[in-house]
Write a protein that holds these residues in place. Sequence first.
Motif, PDB file in Angstrom:
ATOM      1  N   LEU A 175       8.210   4.641   8.307  1.00  0.00           N
ATOM      2  CA  LEU A 175       9.437   4.051   7.773  1.00  0.00           C
ATOM      3  C   LEU A 175      10.675   4.843   8.149  1.00  0.00           C
ATOM      4  CD1 LEU A 175       8.203   3.179   4.154  1.00  0.00           C
ATOM      5  CD2 LEU A 175       8.065   1.791   6.220  1.00  0.00           C
ATOM      6  N   PRO A 217       1.888   5.049   1.188  1.00  0.00           N
ATOM      7  CA  PRO A 217       3.155   4.437   1.607  1.00  0.00           C
ATOM      8  C   PRO A 217       3.108   2.914   1.649  1.00  0.00           C
ATOM      9  CG  PRO A 217       2.031   5.382   3.500  1.00  0.00           C
ATOM     10  CD  PRO A 217       1.239   5.786   2.286  1.00  0.00           C
ATOM     11  N   CYS A 218       1.913   2.335   1.725  1.00  0.00           N
ATOM     12  CA  CYS A 218       1.859   0.874   1.879  1.00  0.00           C
ATOM     13  C   CYS A 218       2.140   0.143   0.567  1.00  0.00           C
ATOM     14  CB  CYS A 218       0.500   0.455   2.426  1.00  0.00           C
ATOM     15  SG  CYS A 218       0.315   0.777   4.189  1.00  0.00           S
ATOM     16  N   HIS A 219       1.458   0.531  -0.518  1.00  0.00           N
ATOM     17  CA  HIS A 219       1.594  -0.227  -1.771  1.00  0.00           C
ATOM     18  C   HIS A 219       1.786   0.676  -2.975  1.00  0.00           C
ATOM     19  CE1 HIS A 219      -0.863  -2.634   1.085  1.00  0.00           C
ATOM     20  NE2 HIS A 219       0.089  -3.502   0.834  1.00  0.00           N
ATOM     21  N   GLN A 220       2.098   1.933  -2.707  1.00  0.00           N
ATOM     22  CA  GLN A 220       2.504   2.871  -3.757  1.00  0.00           C
ATOM     23  C   GLN A 220       1.402   3.175  -4.769  1.00  0.00           C
ATOM     24  OE1 GLN A 220       5.045   0.277  -2.821  1.00  0.00           O
ATOM     25  NE2 GLN A 220       5.298   1.883  -1.306  1.00  0.00           N
ATOM     26  N   ARG A 241       5.607  -5.616  -5.324  1.00  0.00           N
ATOM     27  CA  ARG A 241       6.270  -4.337  -5.031  1.00  0.00           C
ATOM     28  C   ARG A 241       7.641  -4.269  -5.693  1.00  0.00           C
ATOM     29  NH1 ARG A 241       5.066  -3.722   1.301  1.00  0.00           N
ATOM     30  NH2 ARG A 241       3.192  -4.935   0.991  1.00  0.00           N
ATOM     31  N   LEU A 281      -0.936  -3.785   5.404  1.00  0.00           N
ATOM     32  CA  LEU A 281       0.312  -3.593   4.675  1.00  0.00           C
ATOM     33  C   LEU A 281       0.687  -4.883   3.952  1.00  0.00           C
ATOM     34  CD1 LEU A 281       2.855  -1.965   4.023  1.00  0.00           C
ATOM     35  CD2 LEU A 281       3.816  -2.705   6.203  1.00  0.00           C
ATOM     36  N   LEU A 309       1.861   4.226   8.608  1.00  0.00           N
ATOM     37  CA  LEU A 309       3.153   3.637   8.264  1.00  0.00           C
ATOM     38  C   LEU A 309       4.276   4.588   8.643  1.00  0.00           C
ATOM     39  CD1 LEU A 309       3.839   0.908   6.847  1.00  0.00           C
ATOM     40  CD2 LEU A 309       4.300   2.254   4.800  1.00  0.00           C
TER      41      LEU A 309
END
Lengths: 578, 191
Positions: free
Chosen positions: A438, B138-141, A546, A134, A436
Motif C-alpha cells: 500500500l 494488511p488485507c482485512h485487519q 472494512r 484481498l 500487499l
Amino acid sequence: MRQSLRTVLMACAAGLVGCMTAPWAAAQQISSYAPVTQQRLENPEAGNWLLYRRTYDGHGFSPLKQINTDNARDLVPVWTFATGVVEGHEAPPMVNNGMMFVTTPGMQVLALDATTGDLIWRYKEKLPADLFQLHPTNRGVAMWGDKLYLATVDAHLIALDAKTGKEVWNTKVGDYQHGEYMTLEPLVVRGKVMVGSSGGEFGVRAYIAAYDADSGKQVWRTYTVPSPEEPGGDSWKSDAWKTGGGSVWITGNYDPKRNLAYWGVGNAAPWPGDLHPGDDLYTSSTIGLNPDTGEIKGHHQYHWNDSWDWDEIRPPVLINMQHNGQTIDALVHPARDGYLWTLQQTDNGIKYISGQPFVYQNAFKSLDPQTGRPTYDPEHKPVSGKEVSFCPSLWGGLDWPSESYSDQTQLLYIPANDNMCGQMLGEKKQLLVGQLWLGADPDSLKLLPRGDHIGELQAWDPATGKRVWTYPFPSQLFASVLTTAGGLVFVGGTNDRMFRAFDAKTGELLWQQKTNSGIVGMPVAYQVGDTEYVAVQSGWGVDAQRIQDSLAKTSMKLDPNAVPQGGVVWVFALRRHR
Amino acid sequence: MGDTSISRRTLLTGCCATPVFARTGAAAADEESAQFELPQTGDQLVEVGHEAEAKPLTPQDLGLQDLLLAWAYDPRNKIVRNGSRLNMLLLMRFEPATLGDAERQLAPEGIVAYSAVCTHQQCWVTDWLKSAQVLQCPCHQSQYDLRHSAKVVGGPAPRSLPALPLNVNNGILDIAGPFTGRVGGEQQQGT
C-alpha cells in the motif's frame, strides 16, 4: 441451437450434468434457454437482465413497471436461496428467459429457476490451496450464445454451458501468485469476452484482455499502464510503471454507434504519489477502446498522480442529454474522487464538459475550465513521510457500486458516502511479490467521520447539474442502485440489513425489507410470464465490512460484528403474484 | 521500483547453494519437493530476500520488537523451503517476561516464530502496530497477540496463527518441532 427437454432430462439421469434433481419446471427453463446474440445485447427484452447493468450504456434501468410507486408497499419475498458461503455477495442475478445465474464468493455459480428458486445446476471448483484473497467476491457471469463466462479470483476465465453448468473451456489469464486476480463480470461484444486484472495493491501492471468466446484463445491484451515506448508512457517519470497498478475490476460499458468500450482504470500503486512521479496514465481514468483490437481511442484522466487510492473503476454512464441547447453523447461519472464529471464523446475522443463535487472534497483547489485537470491542495495529498488527512476517504464519494440512470425520470441516482474523510502516513516499502503493498503506515490509516450522517442516496439531473433530492443514512451506504419504469429506485447497502424502494421523483421511502445479512449486491428486475420480480443478493462483506470495522474505531463506535455474514438470494414480487 | 522488488522466481531459484539445473533429474525433483515441505525439526532459518546467501539467523539478528520474515532452511541439503507461500514464517523478539507461559517454552531468548499466513484469507500478516502491540493482517485487519499464542484479538480471522517452537544450537536459531496447528486459512468452496 435449442436443446430438447428430453435431452436435458436424459443427460441429468446419466449424471452427465450438474442438474441431477432439477424439477420439471426448471427443466422447462433449460429447454427454453435462448442463445444470447449481439442483437439481444444491444436491444435486450424488457424482462431479461443479460448484461452487468442490463444495457450496454450502463444505466441499470429496467423498463418494467408492474411494480410501481402505487403498489411498492405490497412487495413480498416470493423465494430465497442460501448460497452456503460468506463474504461479499456483489453479483447481479443475471436472468435469461426464466433462468437465473448467480455467482458468489468461492468460485461458485448457481443456476436457478427464476420463478421458483429451484436449483437447476451448481458449478463449484476448488480454489488453489495457496491462494490469498484481498477481495473474496465475484460480480457475475457474462452471457454469449449458449455459454456463460466466469472470471475467477485465481485469474482464470472459464466458459460454462449455460444449460448444464459443464465447463467448456478454462483459460489462464494471469498469475495469482503475483497478485493478479479477477472479480468482475466480463463484457462481451460480438463474441469477444473482455476481462480486466485486479491487483493494484500487489504492484501488478494491469491490463484489459479479450478472448474468443468459442475457443477461449486470447485475441488481444492492452496494458492500462503503458510502457515508455507506448503512447502515454512518458507520463511515468520513473520505473514505477512496471509495478504501477491501474487495475480493472468493474465491467465496462459499450457504445455500439462508435464501437467503443469504455472502461474505468484503478489507482496508481503504491498509494503515495511521490513514489510514482508523473501523471501516470491511464490510472484513475476512463479509457475508450476498440473491442476488436484493444486499441485505446480516447481517454480522460479524472485526477493525475493518484495518491488517495481513488480508483476510477466504474465506467461512465452513456447518456444522450441536452447541453447548451444541443443533444450530446455524454459520459457521466460520479467519481471516487468525489466529483460528478460530465464528459462528451466526440469523433476525436473524449471532451471535458464539467465537474463539481457531490460530497465534501478538500483535495482539489480548482479545475482547468478547458480540460478539467485539477490543481491540488498539497495539505491534503498523501506523500511518503507525512501524515495527511483528506476528504473523501480512500473509499471515495462512490466506490465500485454502480449508480443508476432512469430513462423515465432522466435523473442519475448516486449511492454516495459524504462526511467520511481519511488519514494516512505514506511510507516507502520494498515490494515483496505476493504481499500487499500500500505504501502506507498501517498504524496511520483511519477514517475521520464528520457531520451528522455519512450515506446519501442522491438524485441528480445531469443535464442541469442540479441535485434534485437526497435521502440520508446514519452510516455507510455501500451497494449498487436499480431504477425501474415503475418510478422506483432500489438499493440496499446499509448496516441495518435493509433493502429499500424509493419514489424516483421525490425520494420518499416507499418500502423496506430486513434481510438475513447486509446487502452489497446489485439489484435487478426481470419478468417471467405475467410477473415482474426484483432480485438481489444479501451477503455482507469486503469493503462494506472494512468501513464498519474502521468506523468502529471512531467516535461513531459502530459494532464491528453488527452485520452477520452468509449469502442469500432474495426475490420479491407483488403480494398478488406470490 | 520494479528493480527493487523480490520476484517469486528469485525466491525459487536463488535459494540454494547448488542450482537446480546442475543436478540430475531425480535429485532436482527431490529438491523441488523439499522446497515445498513445511518446516522440519532441525531446520534453520534464513531471512526472506536473502535466500541466496542462506545465512542462518541467530538471536542477534533480531532486536526487541523487530519483525523479520523468514523461510525454513535445511542446512544438510542446503535447501530453502520457499516453494510455497504458505511456508513463510514471521519472527519477533520480546522481553521473555512479557510472554505467556506457553510461549516462553517455545521462544528462546524471547524470540517467537509463527506461520505468517493469515487464517482468514491467507495474506501474509506483516503489520506490527506499535500503538496496540498487535500484529495486523494488511488485507482485512485481523489482529493477533504474538505474546499469547497469536490469539485473535480483532478482525475476521477464525483462529490463532500456528506457532513454531524454536531452539538455539551453537548460536543459531533452529526449529524444535512441528507447528502447533494447521497452517493456512479457511478457503470456502461453496456447499
